[in-house]
Design a protein around this motif. Structure first.
Motif, PDB file in Angstrom:
ATOM      1  N   GLN A  15      -1.724  10.771 -12.905  1.00 52.31           N
ATOM      2  CA  GLN A  15      -2.127  10.440 -13.997  1.00 52.31           C
ATOM      3  C   GLN A  15      -1.180   9.871 -14.367  1.00 52.31           C
ATOM      4  O   GLN A  15      -1.314   8.139 -14.945  1.00 52.31           O
ATOM      5  N   VAL A  16       0.311   9.724 -14.471  1.00 54.61           N
ATOM      6  CA  VAL A  16       1.609   8.735 -15.139  1.00 54.61           C
ATOM      7  C   VAL A  16       1.372   7.894 -14.261  1.00 54.61           C
ATOM      8  O   VAL A  16       1.518   6.572 -15.178  1.00 54.61           O
ATOM      9  N   PHE A  17       1.347   8.171 -12.996  1.00 52.81           N
ATOM     10  CA  PHE A  17       1.562   6.715 -11.862  1.00 52.81           C
ATOM     11  C   PHE A  17       0.110   6.190 -12.272  1.00 52.81           C
ATOM     12  O   PHE A  17       0.660   4.632 -11.600  1.00 52.81           O
ATOM     13  N   THR A  18      -0.500   6.250 -12.366  1.00 51.75           N
ATOM     14  CA  THR A  18      -1.625   5.306 -12.067  1.00 51.75           C
ATOM     15  C   THR A  18      -1.679   4.890 -13.959  1.00 51.75           C
ATOM     16  O   THR A  18      -2.579   3.831 -13.447  1.00 51.75           O
ATOM     17  N   GLU A  19      -1.495   5.128 -14.904  1.00 52.41           N
ATOM     18  CA  GLU A  19      -1.546   5.185 -15.847  1.00 52.41           C
ATOM     19  C   GLU A  19      -0.461   3.553 -16.071  1.00 52.41           C
ATOM     20  O   GLU A  19      -1.014   2.176 -16.655  1.00 52.41           O
ATOM     21  N   ASN A  47       0.901  -1.317   0.409  1.00 48.87           N
ATOM     22  CA  ASN A  47       0.254   0.433  -0.028  1.00 48.87           C
ATOM     23  C   ASN A  47       0.941   1.040   0.209  1.00 48.87           C
ATOM     24  O   ASN A  47       1.370   1.534   0.751  1.00 48.87           O
ATOM     25  N   VAL A  48       1.264   2.135  -1.070  1.00 49.61           N
ATOM     26  CA  VAL A  48       1.412   3.684  -1.317  1.00 49.61           C
ATOM     27  C   VAL A  48       1.062   4.269  -1.474  1.00 49.61           C
ATOM     28  O   VAL A  48       0.409   4.788  -1.600  1.00 49.61           O
ATOM     29  N   ALA A  49       2.025   5.111  -0.450  1.00 43.51           N
ATOM     30  CA  ALA A  49       1.283   6.628  -0.333  1.00 43.51           C
ATOM     31  C   ALA A  49       1.855   7.604  -1.379  1.00 43.51           C
ATOM     32  O   ALA A  49       3.954   7.324  -1.041  1.00 43.51           O
ATOM     33  N   PHE A  50       1.615   8.669  -2.295  1.00 42.80           N
ATOM     34  CA  PHE A  50       2.352   9.057  -2.812  1.00 42.80           C
ATOM     35  C   PHE A  50       1.872  10.903  -1.942  1.00 42.80           C
ATOM     36  O   PHE A  50       0.647  11.556  -2.341  1.00 42.80           O
ATOM     37  N   PHE A  51       3.359  11.577  -1.761  1.00 37.79           N
ATOM     38  CA  PHE A  51       2.773  12.968  -1.608  1.00 37.79           C
ATOM     39  C   PHE A  51       3.769  13.612  -1.856  1.00 37.79           C
ATOM     40  O   PHE A  51       4.515  13.854  -2.930  1.00 37.79           O
ATOM     41  N   SER A  52       2.830  14.903  -2.213  1.00 36.78           N
ATOM     42  CA  SER A  52       3.421  15.984  -3.113  1.00 36.78           C
ATOM     43  C   SER A  52       2.815  16.307  -4.413  1.00 36.78           C
ATOM     44  O   SER A  52       3.824  16.200  -5.628  1.00 36.78           O
ATOM     45  N   GLU A  69      -1.931  -1.146  -4.721  1.00 36.59           N
ATOM     46  CA  GLU A  69      -2.241  -0.039  -4.098  1.00 36.59           C
ATOM     47  C   GLU A  69      -2.119   1.230  -3.662  1.00 36.59           C
ATOM     48  O   GLU A  69      -1.385   1.426  -2.643  1.00 36.59           O
ATOM     49  N   ALA A  70      -2.449   2.270  -4.526  1.00 36.18           N
ATOM     50  CA  ALA A  70      -1.846   3.718  -4.172  1.00 36.18           C
ATOM     51  C   ALA A  70      -2.884   4.945  -3.886  1.00 36.18           C
ATOM     52  O   ALA A  70      -3.930   5.051  -4.098  1.00 36.18           O
ATOM     53  N   THR A  71      -2.131   5.376  -3.358  1.00 37.83           N
ATOM     54  CA  THR A  71      -3.178   6.844  -2.442  1.00 37.83           C
ATOM     55  C   THR A  71      -2.001   8.110  -2.661  1.00 37.83           C
ATOM     56  O   THR A  71      -1.196   8.125  -2.215  1.00 37.83           O
ATOM     57  N   PHE A  72      -3.009   8.856  -3.172  1.00 37.32           N
ATOM     58  CA  PHE A  72      -2.399   9.720  -3.720  1.00 37.32           C
ATOM     59  C   PHE A  72      -2.462  11.107  -3.047  1.00 37.32           C
ATOM     60  O   PHE A  72      -3.677  11.329  -2.914  1.00 37.32           O
ATOM     61  N   PHE A  73      -1.070  12.012  -2.592  1.00 36.71           N
ATOM     62  CA  PHE A  73      -1.526  12.798  -1.302  1.00 36.71           C
ATOM     63  C   PHE A  73      -1.140  14.336  -1.974  1.00 36.71           C
ATOM     64  O   PHE A  73       0.308  14.515  -2.348  1.00 36.71           O
ATOM     65  N   GLU A  74      -1.501  15.687  -2.354  1.00 36.26           N
ATOM     66  CA  GLU A  74      -1.054  16.880  -2.708  1.00 36.26           C
ATOM     67  C   GLU A  74      -0.278  17.290  -1.927  1.00 36.26           C
ATOM     68  O   GLU A  74       0.371  18.277  -1.851  1.00 36.26           O
ATOM     69  N   HIS A  75      -0.715  17.455   0.151  1.00 37.64           N
ATOM     70  CA  HIS A  75      -0.239  18.000   0.945  1.00 37.64           C
ATOM     71  C   HIS A  75       1.180  17.041   0.614  1.00 37.64           C
ATOM     72  O   HIS A  75       1.417  15.875   0.661  1.00 37.64           O
ATOM     73  N   PRO A  76       2.800  17.871   1.412  1.00 41.67           N
ATOM     74  CA  PRO A  76       3.969  17.162   1.364  1.00 41.67           C
ATOM     75  C   PRO A  76       3.957  16.251   2.121  1.00 41.67           C
ATOM     76  O   PRO A  76       3.348  16.126   3.101  1.00 41.67           O
ATOM     77  N   ARG A  84       1.210  -1.696 -14.302  1.00 36.49           N
ATOM     78  CA  ARG A  84       2.109  -3.495 -13.586  1.00 36.49           C
ATOM     79  C   ARG A  84       0.878  -4.844 -12.909  1.00 36.49           C
ATOM     80  O   ARG A  84       1.110  -5.619 -12.674  1.00 36.49           O
ATOM     81  N   ASN A  85      -0.401  -4.058 -12.690  1.00 37.35           N
ATOM     82  CA  ASN A  85      -0.984  -4.236 -11.857  1.00 37.35           C
ATOM     83  C   ASN A  85      -1.864  -5.690 -12.554  1.00 37.35           C
ATOM     84  O   ASN A  85      -2.256  -6.552 -11.879  1.00 37.35           O
ATOM     85  N   GLU A  86      -1.852  -5.798 -13.467  1.00 40.77           N
ATOM     86  CA  GLU A  86      -2.429  -6.617 -14.510  1.00 40.77           C
ATOM     87  C   GLU A  86      -1.482  -8.023 -13.981  1.00 40.77           C
ATOM     88  O   GLU A  86      -2.114  -9.088 -14.500  1.00 40.77           O
ATOM     89  N   THR A  87      -0.431  -7.810 -13.521  1.00 42.81           N
ATOM     90  CA  THR A  87       0.699  -9.367 -13.557  1.00 42.81           C
ATOM     91  C   THR A  87       0.848  -9.562 -12.828  1.00 42.81           C
ATOM     92  O   THR A  87       1.778 -10.516 -11.931  1.00 42.81           O
ATOM     93  N   LEU A  88       0.890  -8.743 -11.461  1.00 45.89           N
ATOM     94  CA  LEU A  88       0.898  -8.962  -9.832  1.00 45.89           C
ATOM     95  C   LEU A  88      -0.026  -9.680  -9.523  1.00 45.89           C
ATOM     96  O   LEU A  88      -1.014  -9.736  -9.382  1.00 45.89           O
ATOM     97  N   THR A  89       0.510 -10.584  -7.959  1.00 46.02           N
ATOM     98  CA  THR A  89      -0.322 -11.721  -7.579  1.00 46.02           C
ATOM     99  C   THR A  89      -0.691 -10.631  -6.812  1.00 46.02           C
ATOM    100  O   THR A  89      -1.612 -10.849  -6.847  1.00 46.02           O
ATOM    101  N   SER A  90       0.115  -9.685  -5.725  1.00 45.89           N
ATOM    102  CA  SER A  90      -0.744  -9.061  -5.249  1.00 45.89           C
ATOM    103  C   SER A  90      -0.907  -7.183  -6.017  1.00 45.89           C
ATOM    104  O   SER A  90       0.283  -6.786  -5.933  1.00 45.89           O
ATOM    105  N   PRO A  91      -2.025  -6.981  -6.254  1.00 44.89           N
ATOM    106  CA  PRO A  91      -2.046  -6.006  -6.740  1.00 44.89           C
ATOM    107  C   PRO A  91      -1.447  -4.425  -6.043  1.00 44.89           C
ATOM    108  O   PRO A  91      -1.783  -4.145  -4.757  1.00 44.89           O
TER     109      PRO A  91
END
Length: 341
Positions: A27-31, A15-20, A45-52, A36-43
């Protein structure tokens, strides 16, 4: 202390948190993640935060295995401790520099740190030349004049780059890309780097001492990392060694320049041109819209008053190709444990 474990594709949940995060990055990371998640055993999960990321926001990282940060996130010892308390095992920088990370504290807490050591070096190199050419030929001023119907050339005179001495401080991948372009313009390229690269000499550039580079170059451009040795490498003493009217370019890290000394150099006309894509206190300014606010940074505001200063907001990396490569390498670091510090 041993690291808490690398984020490999071993079927474990990540479970990955993206900051700033800005919309174009999301858009780039989501695409990329969708593919990649189509080929992973466990996809992933990404959460994107605008704050630092900082010590306060790190407290809310419970449940995340990895955090992804950028150049102005605060990954200090206090932040590292908060991440460790929340069992975060990996800090992934989506940039090359890591001066904002307390690497020793991360190692002590068993948190691995990765970065993107090289991505499309030509991208930053081309932006460097854009600053040089714009300052020299004053195309930004000419554009505004022509739009107003003013075709007067007074004040727009530049100089020919061909056969001019240009000093390149730092000959890593970006520095070498800059050198290749400058040689194409017919410049005489002088280089300084504690570690000399034979391929630079083969290209036709010349290594010299820092003092010789500063004294002989009509343009000085910085392409070195920020560390205890390079902090304020451009200061009152180094500026005094430069020829009058020198052009100074910085697309690396703001802390390479002593702003007070640079302002004095501009006022005395020792510095005839200044091009910046970075700023030492940019974390409070860059990547956000402050057009409706009164900017409180007096040093930055003073820099913007000079007619021979051109500042861009850390956009040297900002091309489609570079963003895609940054995204790919960052995700590789999360999945396979590469580029660890």
């Amino acid at each position: 202390m041993a690291q808490k474990g690398l984020s490999l594709d071993d079927g474990s949940s990540r479970n990955v948190a993206f900051f700033s995060t800005r919309p174009y990055e999301k858009q780039v990371f989501t695409e990329l993640l969708n593919v990649r998640n189509e080929t992973l055993t466990s996809p992933i999960e990404a959460t994107f935060f605008e704050h630092p990321l900082n010590p306060s926001t790190a407290l809310s990282c419970e449940g995340f295995s990895d955090v992804v940060v950028f150049v102005n996130d605060d990954v200090s010892e206090a932040t590292i401790k908060a991440l460790s308390q929340n069992n975060v095992s990996h800090v992934a920088l989506r940039c090359a520099g890591y001066n904002n990370v307390d690497v020793d504290a991360a190692a002590e807490m068993g948190i691995s740190v990765s970065r993107v050591p090289a991505y499309s070096p030509e991208t930053v190199a081309e932006h460097t030349l854009a600053l040089i050419l714009t300052l020299n030929r004053k195309t930004h001023k000419a554009y505004n004049r022509v739009r107003e119907g003013n075709f007067n050339l007074q004040g727009l005179m530049g100089f020919t780059l061909h056969e001019k001495n240009v000093g390149v401080i730092g000959t890593g991948k970006i520095g070498k890309a800059v050198i290749r372009i400058l040689l194409g313009f017919g410049c005489n390229v002088l280089c300084f780097d504690p570690t000399q690269d034979s391929s630079v000499i083969c290209m036709g550039a010349q290594y010299v001492s820092l003092d010789e580079l500063l004294s002989k170059s009509v343009i000085v451009t910085l392409h070195c990392p920020l560390n205890e040795h390079s902090q304020h490498i451009i200061n009152a003493d180094s500026i005094a060694k430069m020829p009058d009217g020198v052009m100074l370019i910085n697309t690396s890290r703001g802390g390479l320049l002593d702003d007070a000394a640079v302002i004095k150099g501009l006022k005395s006309k020792k510095i005839g041109y200044l091009g910046l894509d970075v700023y030492e206190r940019e974390s409070e300014l860059f990547f956000s819209d402050h057009s409706q606010e009164i900017i409180q940074d007096d040093v930055f505001q003073r820099l913007t008053t000079f007619p021979n200063v051109l500042i861009t907001g850390h956009q040297g990396f900002f091309t489609q190709e570079a963003l895609h490569e940054i995204g790919e390498i960052t995700l590789d670091n999360i999945m396979y444990g590469g580029n660890r510090l």
